[in-house]
Write a protein that holds these residues in place. Structure first.
Motif, short mmCIF file in Angstrom:
data_model
loop_
_atom_site.label_atom_id
_atom_site.label_comp_id
_atom_site.label_asym_id
_atom_site.label_seq_id
_atom_site.Cartn_x
_atom_site.Cartn_y
_atom_site.Cartn_z
N LYS A 1 0.84 -1.19 0.00
CA LYS A 1 0.00 0.00 0.00
C LYS A 1 0.89 1.24 0.00
O LYS A 1 1.97 1.24 0.58
CB LYS A 1 -0.91 0.03 1.23
N THR A 2 0.41 2.30 -0.64
CA THR A 2 1.16 3.56 -0.72
C THR A 2 0.36 4.69 -0.09
O THR A 2 -0.80 4.89 -0.44
CB THR A 2 1.46 3.92 -2.19
N VAL A 3 1.02 5.41 0.82
CA VAL A 3 0.43 6.61 1.40
C VAL A 3 1.19 7.80 0.81
O VAL A 3 2.39 7.94 1.03
CB VAL A 3 0.51 6.62 2.94
N VAL B 1 4.02 5.91 8.63
CA VAL B 1 3.48 5.10 7.53
C VAL B 1 4.28 3.82 7.40
O VAL B 1 3.72 2.72 7.33
CB VAL B 1 3.51 5.89 6.20
N GLU B 2 5.60 3.94 7.38
CA GLU B 2 6.45 2.79 7.11
C GLU B 2 6.64 1.89 8.33
O GLU B 2 7.29 0.85 8.23
CB GLU B 2 7.75 3.26 6.48
N THR C 1 3.72 -1.26 3.67
CA THR C 1 3.24 0.09 3.37
C THR C 1 4.44 0.98 3.09
O THR C 1 5.42 0.95 3.82
CB THR C 1 2.44 0.68 4.54
N ALA D 1 5.71 5.07 2.11
CA ALA D 1 5.39 6.50 2.05
C ALA D 1 5.96 7.06 0.77
O ALA D 1 7.10 6.76 0.39
CB ALA D 1 5.99 7.22 3.25
N LYS E 1 0.93 6.48 10.81
CA LYS E 1 0.60 5.09 11.14
C LYS E 1 -0.90 4.83 10.95
O LYS E 1 -1.30 3.82 10.39
CB LYS E 1 1.02 4.81 12.58
N ALA F 1 -1.80 4.56 7.29
CA ALA F 1 -1.35 3.28 6.75
C ALA F 1 -2.28 2.14 7.17
O ALA F 1 -2.66 1.29 6.36
CB ALA F 1 0.08 2.99 7.20
N HIS G 1 -4.85 -0.24 4.67
CA HIS G 1 -4.94 -1.71 4.64
C HIS G 1 -6.35 -2.19 4.98
O HIS G 1 -6.85 -3.15 4.35
CB HIS G 1 -3.93 -2.33 5.62
#
Length: 195
Positions: A2-4, A26-27, A32, A34, A186, A189, A193
């Motif tokens: 997934k990409t934020v 995020v990471e 996931t 960033a 976080k 992310a 999901h």
């Protein structure tokens, strides 16, 4: 994976520092990534002669970056209680995404930095939420289960992380501000999901 997308405009570095902390959050969630992006300065002169790649920092955002993201964090310094013009200018060019519903149902959050504690932080955050609501995005903030919201003596709101940069615009992020940025990254992310 997934990409934020962490899309921001930063004039003096405060918002950029916040974006880095959001990326860490995020990471912290498995599978996931960033994606840090910015927008160029705007003016009649800048638009005519600006390079298509910034000299330093994050690359410029494209509409394709927005299409491909699973979640969005949007950041800007406060300008009289509103987002900065370069970010607003970019958002005003997203009508094709609005017409196609590309961002509908994707989670989004916002963050800001101002020189003073009462520099319009919450209204700046709200100004950034408006176009995201028009795009059908699902806005998330920070719940009070983030204890830093209660104890911070600087930035931080339930609408999103904030930073007080000081009158010289070079005050570093406080530990509370860093943790609140991390928490929003976080949270986005996790929502990417779940959704």
């Amino acid at each position: 994976m997934k990409t934020v997308l962490i899309l921001y405009y930063s004039r003096h570095g405060g918002v950029s520092s916040m974006a880095q902390q959001l990326a860490r959050g995020v990471e912290s969630i498995t599978a996931t990534q960033a994606l840090l992006r910015t927008v160029p300065e705007i003016s009649e002169v800048c638009e005519a002669v600006a390079d298509s790649i910034p000299a330093s920092g994050a690359p410029y955002v494209t509409l394709e970056d927005l299409k491909q993201c699973d979640a969005l964090a949007l950041g800007s310094p406060g300008r009289f209680g509103n987002m900065a013009a370069p970010l607003k200018y970019f958002l005003e060019k997203t009508s094709s995404l609005w017409l196609s519903g590309t961002l509908t149902g994707k989670p989004a959050g916002v963050f800001t930095s101002t020189s003073s504690l009462h520099g319009g932080q919450e209204s700046t955050l709200l100004s950034m939420m408006l176009p995201l609501l028009h795009h059908g995005m699902l806005i998330t903030g920070l719940p009070y289960s983030e204890s830093d919201l209660i104890s911070t003596q600087s930035g931080g709101t339930p609408y999103g992380p904030t930073h007080v940069s000081g009158s010289d615009s070079n005050r570093p992020l406080t530990d509370e501000e860093k943790r609140l940025c991390f928490a929003l990254g976080k949270r986005l992310a996790q929502l990417a999901h779940k959704l």
